[in-house]
Design an enzyme around this catalytic site. Sequence first.
Site, mmCIF file in Angstrom:
data_model
loop_
_atom_site.group_PDB
_atom_site.id
_atom_site.type_symbol
_atom_site.label_atom_id
_atom_site.label_comp_id
_atom_site.label_asym_id
_atom_site.label_seq_id
_atom_site.Cartn_x
_atom_site.Cartn_y
_atom_site.Cartn_z
ATOM 1 N N HIS A 1 12.853 -2.057 -1.245
ATOM 2 C CA HIS A 1 12.025 -1.519 -2.329
ATOM 3 C C HIS A 1 12.768 -0.365 -3.007
ATOM 4 O O HIS A 1 13.485 0.391 -2.346
ATOM 5 C CB HIS A 1 10.681 -1.035 -1.774
ATOM 6 N N TRP B 1 0.815 -1.223 0.000
ATOM 7 C CA TRP B 1 0.000 0.000 0.000
ATOM 8 C C TRP B 1 0.844 1.268 0.000
ATOM 9 O O TRP B 1 0.298 2.364 -0.127
ATOM 10 C CB TRP B 1 -0.946 -0.003 1.216
ATOM 11 N N GLY C 1 1.200 -2.433 -6.260
ATOM 12 C CA GLY C 1 1.107 -1.133 -5.614
ATOM 13 C C GLY C 1 -0.261 -0.516 -5.850
ATOM 14 O O GLY C 1 -1.249 -0.891 -5.220
ATOM 15 N N GLY C 2 -0.339 0.405 -6.792
ATOM 16 C CA GLY C 2 -1.560 1.189 -7.037
ATOM 17 C C GLY C 2 -2.856 0.395 -7.070
ATOM 18 O O GLY C 2 -3.821 0.752 -6.390
ATOM 19 N N SER D 1 3.078 -1.859 -12.080
ATOM 20 C CA SER D 1 1.839 -1.611 -12.827
ATOM 21 C C SER D 1 1.051 -2.892 -13.114
ATOM 22 O O SER D 1 0.486 -3.053 -14.202
ATOM 23 C CB SER D 1 2.138 -0.851 -14.124
HETATM 24 P P1 13P Z 1 2.606 -0.128 -8.898
HETATM 25 O O1 13P Z 1 1.789 -1.405 -8.912
HETATM 26 O O2 13P Z 1 1.839 1.057 -8.398
HETATM 27 O O3 13P Z 1 3.312 0.104 -10.184
HETATM 28 O O4 13P Z 1 3.750 -0.355 -7.790
HETATM 29 C C1 13P Z 1 4.507 -1.494 -7.843
HETATM 30 C C2 13P Z 1 5.307 -1.597 -6.605
HETATM 31 O O5 13P Z 1 6.214 -0.811 -6.381
HETATM 32 C C3 13P Z 1 4.976 -2.671 -5.655
HETATM 33 O O6 13P Z 1 5.936 -2.763 -4.662
#
Ligand code: 13P
Length: 252
Positions: free
Chosen positions: A91, A6, A229-230, A209
């Site tokens: 990360h 998150w 992530g998003g 993504s």
């Molecule tokens: P996104 O899915 O927002 O591109 O982020 C990926 C991420 O950094 C997961 O750790």
Amino acid sequence: MIAANWKMHKTVAEARAFLEAFLPLVKNPQGVEIAIAPPFTALPAVGEMLRGTGIALGAQNVFYEPQGAYTGEISPPMLKELGCRYVIVGHSERRQHFHEDDETIRKKLKAVFEHGLVPILCVGETLEERRAGQTEAVLERQLRAAVEGLSAEFVGELVIAYEPVWAIGTGETASPEDAEAGARFLRSRIHKLYGESIAERVRVQYGGSVKPENARSLMTENVDGALVGGASLDPEKFAAIVKEAAAATSSA
Ligand code: 13P
């Protein structure tokens, strides 16, 4: 294994609202382990709501000392106490904005294992490095530095997230071929360092993504899951990604 990162999103109230919507959508996901890594402040509330669901709790970062004069830091035993199973380590956003280097990441990985937690080690090349043909050299350097001195027993438990930096938060996803190539390369390095059975046990995720529309095609031979992530901030989207991964697993 589908994990939600998150990042710096969601208050405790927002985290609770997410789970109220998300949990009913993911009863019994066949063959997929789910993990959620909220910000530190939401760990107790999320941990409580996840109890008995089979969904694992993760943290996004950790410091390597068990306690001490390290203002603002959180230790492995503190995470353990809250019921965390996973900790994201290294990360690219930590490397970039907080200057974490390979040595720090190695110490974190070791501390995480020693306290009975499982690290999700993030590695990945920048666009510049990719264009310069350095992808494999970067992955090799980051991986080698992180696992140096770790026992095979620990490495077998490791989760590695291949996250090309240029695909994070940009909407630009790696192609399934690129994700597979990165994951295959990382597994081959583990094979070289620790042998075949450890290399087979290691789980490799792709991150960058990931969305419901591309999740299934990214679950290639050497990709065992995703770090999201998003799209993990939205209960419907994250549940849809879990379903796509379950479908990929059952058709594999
Ligand atoms: P996104 O899915 O927002 O591109 O982020 C990926 C991420 O950094 C997961 O750790």
